[in-house]
Design a protein around this motif. Structure first.
Motif, mmCIF file in Angstrom:
data_model
loop_
_atom_site.group_PDB
_atom_site.id
_atom_site.type_symbol
_atom_site.label_atom_id
_atom_site.label_comp_id
_atom_site.label_asym_id
_atom_site.label_seq_id
_atom_site.Cartn_x
_atom_site.Cartn_y
_atom_site.Cartn_z
ATOM 1 N N ASN A 290 -36.406 -36.420 -48.146
ATOM 2 C CA ASN A 290 -35.979 -35.330 -49.034
ATOM 3 C C ASN A 290 -34.620 -34.785 -48.634
ATOM 4 O OD1 ASN A 290 -39.311 -34.711 -48.683
ATOM 5 N ND2 ASN A 290 -38.492 -35.002 -50.746
ATOM 6 N N ILE A 291 -34.333 -34.914 -47.326
ATOM 7 C CA ILE A 291 -33.055 -34.425 -46.807
ATOM 8 C C ILE A 291 -32.643 -35.332 -45.666
ATOM 9 C CG2 ILE A 291 -32.232 -32.648 -45.177
ATOM 10 C CD1 ILE A 291 -32.961 -30.551 -47.105
ATOM 11 N N PHE A 292 -31.348 -35.550 -45.524
ATOM 12 C CA PHE A 292 -30.841 -36.381 -44.436
ATOM 13 C C PHE A 292 -30.132 -35.479 -43.433
ATOM 14 C CE2 PHE A 292 -27.893 -39.431 -42.471
ATOM 15 C CZ PHE A 292 -28.800 -40.407 -42.123
ATOM 16 N N LEU A 293 -30.379 -35.725 -42.144
ATOM 17 C CA LEU A 293 -29.827 -34.862 -41.095
ATOM 18 C C LEU A 293 -28.975 -35.686 -40.137
ATOM 19 C CD1 LEU A 293 -29.809 -32.095 -39.598
ATOM 20 C CD2 LEU A 293 -31.980 -32.755 -38.555
ATOM 21 N N LEU A 294 -27.743 -35.248 -39.895
ATOM 22 C CA LEU A 294 -26.835 -36.005 -39.020
ATOM 23 C C LEU A 294 -25.989 -35.044 -38.156
ATOM 24 C CD1 LEU A 294 -26.039 -39.144 -38.735
ATOM 25 C CD2 LEU A 294 -24.019 -38.530 -40.039
ATOM 26 N N PRO A 295 -26.592 -34.494 -37.092
ATOM 27 C CA PRO A 295 -25.828 -33.553 -36.264
ATOM 28 C C PRO A 295 -25.074 -34.248 -35.126
ATOM 29 C CG PRO A 295 -28.133 -33.510 -35.628
ATOM 30 C CD PRO A 295 -27.979 -34.620 -36.632
ATOM 31 N N SER A 296 -24.374 -35.353 -35.444
ATOM 32 C CA SER A 296 -23.719 -36.154 -34.404
ATOM 33 C C SER A 296 -22.666 -35.363 -33.642
ATOM 34 C CB SER A 296 -23.046 -37.371 -35.020
ATOM 35 O OG SER A 296 -23.957 -38.121 -35.763
ATOM 36 N N ILE A 297 -22.493 -35.744 -32.369
ATOM 37 C CA ILE A 297 -21.472 -35.114 -31.522
ATOM 38 C C ILE A 297 -20.099 -35.676 -31.881
ATOM 39 C CG2 ILE A 297 -20.732 -34.833 -29.113
ATOM 40 C CD1 ILE A 297 -23.852 -35.055 -28.478
ATOM 41 N N HIS A 298 -20.060 -36.955 -32.280
ATOM 42 C CA HIS A 298 -18.820 -37.519 -32.838
ATOM 43 C C HIS A 298 -19.177 -38.703 -33.721
ATOM 44 C CE1 HIS A 298 -18.714 -41.018 -30.022
ATOM 45 N NE2 HIS A 298 -19.231 -40.182 -29.153
ATOM 46 N N GLU A 299 -18.316 -39.029 -34.688
ATOM 47 C CA GLU A 299 -18.526 -40.145 -35.606
ATOM 48 C C GLU A 299 -17.158 -40.646 -36.038
ATOM 49 O OE1 GLU A 299 -21.057 -41.798 -36.825
ATOM 50 O OE2 GLU A 299 -22.819 -40.589 -36.359
ATOM 51 N N GLY A 300 -17.091 -41.891 -36.493
ATOM 52 C CA GLY A 300 -15.849 -42.386 -37.094
ATOM 53 C C GLY A 300 -15.921 -42.060 -38.558
ATOM 54 N N LEU A 301 -16.664 -42.878 -39.282
ATOM 55 C CA LEU A 301 -17.048 -42.543 -40.642
ATOM 56 C C LEU A 301 -18.412 -43.198 -40.822
ATOM 57 C CD1 LEU A 301 -14.833 -42.290 -43.739
ATOM 58 C CD2 LEU A 301 -17.193 -43.072 -43.902
ATOM 59 N N PRO A 302 -19.490 -42.395 -40.728
ATOM 60 C CA PRO A 302 -20.833 -42.968 -40.663
ATOM 61 C C PRO A 302 -21.241 -43.661 -41.965
ATOM 62 C CG PRO A 302 -20.937 -40.570 -40.796
ATOM 63 C CD PRO A 302 -19.485 -40.933 -40.674
ATOM 64 N N VAL A 303 -21.572 -44.948 -41.852
ATOM 65 C CA VAL A 303 -22.005 -45.721 -43.012
ATOM 66 C C VAL A 303 -23.261 -45.087 -43.629
ATOM 67 C CG1 VAL A 303 -22.884 -47.994 -43.740
ATOM 68 C CG2 VAL A 303 -20.937 -47.856 -42.188
ATOM 69 N N VAL A 304 -24.146 -44.532 -42.777
ATOM 70 C CA VAL A 304 -25.362 -43.895 -43.314
ATOM 71 C C VAL A 304 -25.009 -42.727 -44.226
ATOM 72 C CG1 VAL A 304 -27.055 -44.548 -41.559
ATOM 73 C CG2 VAL A 304 -25.623 -42.526 -41.187
ATOM 74 N N GLY A 305 -23.862 -42.113 -43.990
ATOM 75 C CA GLY A 305 -23.423 -41.002 -44.843
ATOM 76 C C GLY A 305 -23.067 -41.466 -46.243
ATOM 77 N N ILE A 306 -22.565 -42.706 -46.340
ATOM 78 C CA ILE A 306 -22.249 -43.282 -47.656
ATOM 79 C C ILE A 306 -23.561 -43.670 -48.336
ATOM 80 C CG2 ILE A 306 -20.995 -45.105 -48.863
ATOM 81 C CD1 ILE A 306 -19.434 -45.365 -46.065
ATOM 82 N N GLU A 307 -24.474 -44.272 -47.539
ATOM 83 C CA GLU A 307 -25.774 -44.673 -48.092
ATOM 84 C C GLU A 307 -26.533 -43.462 -48.629
ATOM 85 O OE1 GLU A 307 -26.920 -48.662 -45.569
ATOM 86 O OE2 GLU A 307 -27.268 -46.741 -44.583
#
Length: 401
Positions: A290-307
């Motif tokens: 229902n909701i996606f959670l991504l509290p990463s400390i660092h990322e480049g450009l997360p592919v999961v964010g596009i998905e």
């Protein structure tokens, strides 16, 4: 004309031979993008092999071999002198390669430096991560290493790609835009799975999730960067207010046993599902989460964010994740990691109550016309390879007047 690999049809010109350097071809952002590229690229014109730093089988190995490509282990990464001997032997034995394309961040410096000595003409460093903050606070030895490697990249890379602007800064320096060697190339995804209907109830049953549960999803390796402990803190608070909550954790990694232990200590066992590595992330995003959670400390450009956006899934992420991810859909909400887990959980519950005023097909259409569609990403990468290859041909023929 160069000798062709026997399983390749002979074309009027030799295929461009590319060696990708990766840790291992497991299900993670960069590797999944490389698989999308491999499945969609013209494999008669581009022959891709994979240099890996493991002798363990990885998730994508079988498919890679089935597509006529080689997986070549190069071990002893921690012993530079042995690694050097291994890599040079591989480049001579399996080569000659036209292009070496390295995805292993700082270590790409050493790989490209060695490839330059062996005479690989096109040497590409690819930055998939924004490590600037971590690098700045690293130990003296680690900083010495990163400085040395960045120096090697400056001296040995004929070109560099970055998944986002922040990733470019992390590997190529603050003034990367002033150097024509460096450019941003967005990693795309295959949108086909997002266009296919999914039986969400069957997937929920398989994972032991009640039909009416509120599911928070996370996809990521169990490593520091992904911030799993903070995810558990947030989930614990949501569970108090919403007892039907389930947290679905997809992925695997070195910290998984520690996180599983922590779940027991926090008495969260009934509401947390460790699903391991899954090949059906798009389906799970569309129909289970229902909701996606991504509290990463660092990322480049997360592919999961596009998905997540292609699936029309609302998602909450840390504000360190680059703005370029945001395709203007009303899905993304950013919070600082300095905010408490209570503030994060409040936002999640708030989003869950509200309904979006845009349909999933409309959102998918926006992603389809963005640089994050695999077709657009592939076209850009192929053009990039072609330009570099043609340039080396011109230089080789001594046509430079």
């Amino acid at each position: 004309m160069r000798k062709q690999n026997h399983h390749h049809m002979l074309v009027d010109r030799p295929s461009i031979r590319i060696l990708h350097a990766v840790g291992g071809m497991n299900r993670a952002g960069t590797e999944t993008w490389l698989m999308h590229i491999l499945r969609n690229i013209d494999r008669d014109l581009f022959q891709m092999d994979f240099l890996v730093h493991t002798d363990q089988p990885s998730a994508y190995d079988e498919e890679i071999r089935a597509l006529g490509c080689q997986i070549i282990p190069c071990l002893d990464r921690s012993k530079p002198w042995l690694y050097s001997r291994n890599l040079k032997r591989i480049l001579r034995e399996y080569g000659p390669y036209d292009i070496i394309h390295s995805h292993v961040h700082h270590f790409s410096g050493y790989i490209l430096w060695l490839a330059k000595q062996v005479g690989v003409p096109i040497r590409i460093a690819h930055s998939h991560n924004d490590t600037s903050e971590v690098d700045a606070h690293a130990s003296f030895l680690r900083r010495l290493y990163t400085t040395l490697m960045k120096g090697f990249i400056q001296g040995s890379a004929t070109a560099g790609l970055a998944a986002s602007r922040v990733s470019a800064v992390a590997l190529f320096g603050d003034d990367w835009e002033n150097n024509t060697r460096w450019q941003v190339l967005y990693c795309g995804i295959d949108l086909t799975p997002f266009k296919t209907p999914v039986d969400g109830l069957a997937l929920r049953r398989e994972l032991g999730i009640p039909e009416d549960a509120f599911v928070i999803g996370h996809v990521g390796r169990f490593e520091e960067q992904k911030n799993h402990l903070f995810i558990l803190e947030i989930a614990a608070i949501v569970a108090q207010k919403e007892p039907g909550m389930r947290l679905l954790l997809i992925g695997d990694g070195i910290l998984r046993p520690m996180i599983e232990e922590k779940v027991k200590q926090m008495s969260l066992t009934p509401c947390i599902i460790f699903a391991g590595l899954r090949s059906d992330v798009p389906q799970l995003m569309q129909s289970v989460m229902n909701i996606f959670l991504l509290p990463s400390i660092h990322e480049g450009l997360p592919v999961v964010g596009i998905e997540a956006q292609a699936a029309g899934l609302p998602f909450v992420l840390s504000d360190v994740v680059t703005e370029e991810l945001d395709r203007g859909l009303p899905l993304i909400r950013r919070l600082s990691l300095s905010q408490s887990s209570l503030q994060w959980s409040d936002l999640i519950l708030d989003i869950w109550v509200k309904k979006l005023d845009i349909s999933k097909p409309e959102m998918l259409n926006i992603i389809e016309h963005s640089p994050f569609n695999i077709q657009n990403s592939l076209t850009n990468l192929v053009d990039f390879y072609r330009k570099l290859w043609e340039l080396t041909q011109v230089i080789n023929e001594g046509n430079l007047k």
